[in-house]
Write a protein that holds these residues in place. Structure first.
Motif, PDB file in Angstrom:
ATOM      1  N   GLY A 130     -31.871  -5.020  14.193  1.00 12.19           N
ATOM      2  CA  GLY A 130     -31.445  -3.992  15.132  1.00 12.19           C
ATOM      3  C   GLY A 130     -31.569  -2.599  14.546  1.00 12.19           C
ATOM      4  N   HIS A 131     -31.270  -2.459  13.259  1.00 13.79           N
ATOM      5  CA  HIS A 131     -31.418  -1.132  12.653  1.00 13.79           C
ATOM      6  C   HIS A 131     -32.873  -0.806  12.371  1.00 13.79           C
ATOM      7  CE1 HIS A 131     -31.149   2.013   9.434  1.00 13.79           C
ATOM      8  NE2 HIS A 131     -30.468   2.544  10.434  1.00 13.79           N
ATOM      9  N   ILE A 132     -33.636  -1.783  11.931  1.00 11.16           N
ATOM     10  CA  ILE A 132     -35.063  -1.556  11.724  1.00 11.16           C
ATOM     11  C   ILE A 132     -35.714  -1.113  13.039  1.00 11.16           C
ATOM     12  CG2 ILE A 132     -37.258  -2.658  11.133  1.00 11.16           C
ATOM     13  CD1 ILE A 132     -35.591  -4.532   9.308  1.00 11.16           C
ATOM     14  N   GLY A 133     -35.337  -1.773  14.137  1.00 17.49           N
ATOM     15  CA  GLY A 133     -35.862  -1.384  15.441  1.00 17.49           C
ATOM     16  C   GLY A 133     -35.425   0.009  15.844  1.00 17.49           C
ATOM     17  N   THR A 134     -34.204   0.402  15.468  1.00 18.53           N
ATOM     18  CA  THR A 134     -33.719   1.751  15.769  1.00 18.53           C
ATOM     19  C   THR A 134     -34.550   2.795  15.048  1.00 18.53           C
ATOM     20  OG1 THR A 134     -31.451   0.930  16.082  1.00 18.53           O
ATOM     21  CG2 THR A 134     -31.718   3.279  15.674  1.00 18.53           C
ATOM     22  N   VAL A 135     -34.800   2.566  13.763  1.00 14.05           N
ATOM     23  CA  VAL A 135     -35.610   3.499  12.983  1.00 14.05           C
ATOM     24  C   VAL A 135     -37.015   3.590  13.565  1.00 14.05           C
ATOM     25  CG1 VAL A 135     -36.627   3.905  10.705  1.00 14.05           C
ATOM     26  CG2 VAL A 135     -34.236   3.178  10.898  1.00 14.05           C
ATOM     27  N   ASP A 136     -37.559   2.459  13.955  1.00 11.73           N
ATOM     28  CA  ASP A 136     -38.876   2.416  14.598  1.00 11.73           C
ATOM     29  C   ASP A 136     -38.884   3.246  15.876  1.00 11.73           C
ATOM     30  OD1 ASP A 136     -41.374   1.720  15.566  1.00 11.73           O
ATOM     31  OD2 ASP A 136     -40.944  -0.405  15.789  1.00 11.73           O
ATOM     32  N   TYR A 137     -37.856   3.084  16.686  1.00 10.82           N
ATOM     33  CA  TYR A 137     -37.756   3.801  17.966  1.00 10.82           C
ATOM     34  C   TYR A 137     -37.693   5.308  17.735  1.00 10.82           C
ATOM     35  CZ  TYR A 137     -35.525   5.334  22.353  1.00 10.82           C
ATOM     36  OH  TYR A 137     -35.196   5.977  23.519  1.00 10.82           O
ATOM     37  N   ILE A 138     -36.867   5.741  16.794  1.00  7.18           N
ATOM     38  CA  ILE A 138     -36.766   7.171  16.488  1.00  7.18           C
ATOM     39  C   ILE A 138     -38.108   7.699  16.003  1.00  7.18           C
ATOM     40  CG2 ILE A 138     -35.679   8.872  14.967  1.00  7.18           C
ATOM     41  CD1 ILE A 138     -33.209   6.938  14.922  1.00  7.18           C
ATOM     42  N   ILE A 195     -29.879  -3.022  -0.635  1.00  8.55           N
ATOM     43  CA  ILE A 195     -31.121  -3.100   0.119  1.00  8.55           C
ATOM     44  C   ILE A 195     -31.785  -1.733   0.120  1.00  8.55           C
ATOM     45  CG2 ILE A 195     -30.211  -4.914   1.623  1.00  8.55           C
ATOM     46  CD1 ILE A 195     -29.900  -2.727   3.801  1.00  8.55           C
ATOM     47  N   GLN A 196     -32.975  -1.657   0.668  1.00  7.44           N
ATOM     48  CA  GLN A 196     -33.623  -0.375   0.930  1.00  7.44           C
ATOM     49  C   GLN A 196     -33.472  -0.049   2.409  1.00  7.44           C
ATOM     50  OE1 GLN A 196     -34.259   0.762  -2.577  1.00  7.44           O
ATOM     51  NE2 GLN A 196     -35.701   1.848  -1.269  1.00  7.44           N
ATOM     52  N   THR A 197     -33.096   1.165   2.718  1.00  4.65           N
ATOM     53  CA  THR A 197     -33.050   1.603   4.106  1.00  4.65           C
ATOM     54  C   THR A 197     -33.611   3.015   4.177  1.00  4.65           C
ATOM     55  OG1 THR A 197     -31.664   1.689   6.101  1.00  4.65           O
ATOM     56  CG2 THR A 197     -30.674   2.489   4.044  1.00  4.65           C
ATOM     57  N   THR A 198     -33.618   3.620   5.366  1.00  2.50           N
ATOM     58  CA  THR A 198     -34.446   4.808   5.581  1.00  2.50           C
ATOM     59  C   THR A 198     -33.766   5.870   6.428  1.00  2.50           C
ATOM     60  OG1 THR A 198     -36.421   3.410   5.486  1.00  2.50           O
ATOM     61  CG2 THR A 198     -36.693   5.581   6.446  1.00  2.50           C
ATOM     62  N   ASN A 199     -33.787   7.107   5.924  1.00  4.10           N
ATOM     63  CA  ASN A 199     -33.499   8.290   6.735  1.00  4.10           C
ATOM     64  C   ASN A 199     -34.790   8.760   7.393  1.00  4.10           C
ATOM     65  OD1 ASN A 199     -30.789   8.518   5.804  1.00  4.10           O
ATOM     66  ND2 ASN A 199     -31.440   9.737   4.041  1.00  4.10           N
ATOM     67  N   ILE A 200     -34.676   9.297   8.597  1.00  4.48           N
ATOM     68  CA  ILE A 200     -35.818   9.913   9.277  1.00  4.48           C
ATOM     69  C   ILE A 200     -35.531  11.402   9.439  1.00  4.48           C
ATOM     70  CG2 ILE A 200     -37.198  10.023  11.394  1.00  4.48           C
ATOM     71  CD1 ILE A 200     -37.706   7.508   9.840  1.00  4.48           C
ATOM     72  N   ILE A 201     -36.464  12.237   8.998  1.00  7.10           N
ATOM     73  CA  ILE A 201     -36.320  13.688   9.079  1.00  7.10           C
ATOM     74  C   ILE A 201     -37.497  14.248   9.867  1.00  7.10           C
ATOM     75  CG2 ILE A 201     -35.910  15.813   7.786  1.00  7.10           C
ATOM     76  CD1 ILE A 201     -33.932  13.595   7.078  1.00  7.10           C
ATOM     77  N   ALA A 202     -37.217  15.076  10.871  1.00  6.27           N
ATOM     78  CA  ALA A 202     -38.267  15.725  11.662  1.00  6.27           C
ATOM     79  C   ALA A 202     -38.020  17.228  11.647  1.00  6.27           C
ATOM     80  CB  ALA A 202     -38.276  15.201  13.089  1.00  6.27           C
TER      81      ALA A 202
END
Length: 507
Positions: free
Chosen positions: A86-94, A257-264
């Protein structure tokens, strides 16, 4: 619902190990001045706000809930906790939504190690009683071999913040520790060092107690929080030198684990003067988090989309943090690796977490210049003036480390934000000011499975999204009148220790 990237598909995300996902850095197409500026007016607050529609926000919320359902096979309910599909999909969506906007933004993903935990089952018995308030601490380890332990309960002196507070007979026992003075993680660590098989931290104030142990150590033991009421009979027996036995059982997991911030960031606008805003992309394990913080996540995504119709004078930087629910992990990491020069480019940071609580109040962080980086108070006043100008009531709430602004203000960057309330109780006065029901939580589904699309107050969400638009437009146009960053404002500041570091208590 489209979840595709130019260089990455949802299928590719979901087939890999959740902890090993690394999104590719988006390479924007070469920008041309004509493409960036032609037929675009300078952003104005009124025009930008006018495009905010509750229906569009609701549509995004429905998409986000579908993404949360990707976590259901593993967790037995929708969730967007870090490490889940669910979080991987959220990051993908963003990421894919921003990527589709062309070269208006440059996008980066910032992967980092994050500690996450899950309690699968727990039991606690104190004497002859099962304390109803018993709550496992966040990031607690399991009991030995994930099996029940039977042991005497031993009271710890003072607040359990020094090795000398732990008597010799705590070895092989359940340490019984008062809340206070030092973090819960310190108490658990010292209990483990002293040989305790588990720890119980009881509230020395009225009410139940739940929190987090924070960064794991090898000496942490299975730890619960309980209320003052449930602690009282145990303390009575122990003070009378009467033996009290207990049973502690925790089946839990803590892992990195490894997780991800998204910056735009806008490719246009003065890169030396950036207005930055953020929300967190993750939910708790227990639910889909459509208000917490789906509402903030989607507000930013909607406004990032609408902003592409305008020019900006100052750069605008949107951030979607991972790991907020685990203790502000993403925002802490982001700020910790900023160089001095990059820190100074951020003129202010605005935090948007929980903007649509069903039993809402319009809440403004009471960020004053007296105890925060200069400029925080000017941002606070921008929010209150907006509410006042639109005939809306507002209330101040503590600026106490509960959300992702914390790392910014600790490193000299002015900050602030708005919210609509979490587990706090609405007062009769607030019922008169905002409607709703006094005596109930602002968000009755806070950190629960019922934080779904039906848990959103669309009126509050639309107004708050307009206010976020106003804040972006104001500073994207000009920082006139806003305090300049000073070179000596960079670096970790000596600030008081807060009871919170993220949504859970740490002290």
């Amino acid at each position: 619902m489209r979840l595709q990237l130019e260089t990455l598909t949802t299928a590719a995300l979901l087939l890999g190990e959740a902890g090993a996902i690394q999104l590719p850095l988006f390479q924007s197409r070469p920008k041309t001045q004509a493409h960036l500026t032609a037929d675009r007016e300078l952003v104005s607050s009124s025009a930008y706000q006018g495009q905010v529609k509750a229906d569009n926000l609701l549509k995004r919320a429905k998409e986000l809930y579908k993404i949360a359902e990707l976590g259901e096979p593993e967790y037995n309910h929708p969730t967007r906790v870090i490490g889940s599909k669910g979080h991987i999909g959220t990051v993908d969506y963003i990421y894919s939504t921003i990527a589709q906007l062309g070269d208006y933004y440059t996008i980066t993903n910032q992967s980092f190690p994050a500690v996450t935990g899950n309690v699968f089952e727990s039991r606690l018995v104190l004497g002859h009683d099962v304390p109803v308030s018993a709550t496992p601490m966040g990031l607690t380890p399991a009991t030995e071999n994930k099996k029940p332990v039977f042991a005497p309960i031993v009271a710890v002196s003072n607040y359990g913040c020094e090795e000398s507070d732990f008597p010799s007979d705590v070895k092989g026992a359940i340490a019984f520790i008062s809340r206070g003075t030092c973090p819960f993680g310190t108490k658990s660590e010292l209990a483990g060092k002293a040989g305790a098989v588990a720890a119980v931290v009881y509230n020395n104030e009225k009410g139940s107690l739940s929190g987090t142990l924070g960064t794991p150590t090898p000496n942490h033991v299975a730890t619960w929080g309980i209320s003052d009421e449930d602690a009282s009979p145990v303390l009575k027996h122990l003070k009378a030198d009467e033996k009290v036995d207990g049973i502690a059982y925790m089946n839990a997991m803590v892992e990195t684990i490894q997780t991800t911030n998204i910056i735009a960031q806008t490719t246009e606008g003065d890169p030396q003067n950036c207005v930055m805003l953020g929300g967190h992309s993750d939910s708790v394990t227990e639910g889909p988090g459509i208000n917490d913080d789906g509402s903030g996540t989607l507000t930013l995504l909607e406004l990032a989309t609408l902003l592409t119709q305008y020019r900006v004078n100052n750069c605008v930087r949107f951030a979607w943090w991972a790991g907020e629910e685990e203790g502000l992990l993403g925002s802490d990491y982001y700020v910790s690796v900023l160089t001095r020069e990059e820190n100074l480019k951020i003129r202010l940071f605005m935090d948007y977490d929980m903007l649509a609580s069903p039993n809402f109040a319009y809440q403004v962080y009471n960020a004053t210049n007296a105890v925060n980086p200069v400029g925080s108070e000017q941002l606070r006043d921008l929010y209150t003036e907006f509410y006042a100008d639109h005939g809306l009531n507002y209330t101040y709430i503590p600026f106490d480390g509960r959300s992702d602004y914390d790392a910014f203000i600790r490193h000299g960057i002015p900050g602030g934000g708005i919210a609509t309330g979490a587990e706090g109780i609405k007062t009769p006065e607030e019922q008169k000011m905002f409607g709703g029901k006094a005596g109930e939580w602002y968000d009755p589904c806070y950190h629960q499975a019922c934080d779904t699309v039906s848990n959103l107050n669309l009126t509050a969400w639309e107004w708050n999204t307009k206010l976020v638009a106003h804040s972006v437009a104001t500073y994207a146009r000009s920082f006139e009148g806003f305090p300049e960053r000073k070179k000596d404002s960079v670096g970790a500041l000596a600030v008081k220790e807060y009871k919170y570091h993220g949504p859970r208590l740490v002290l």
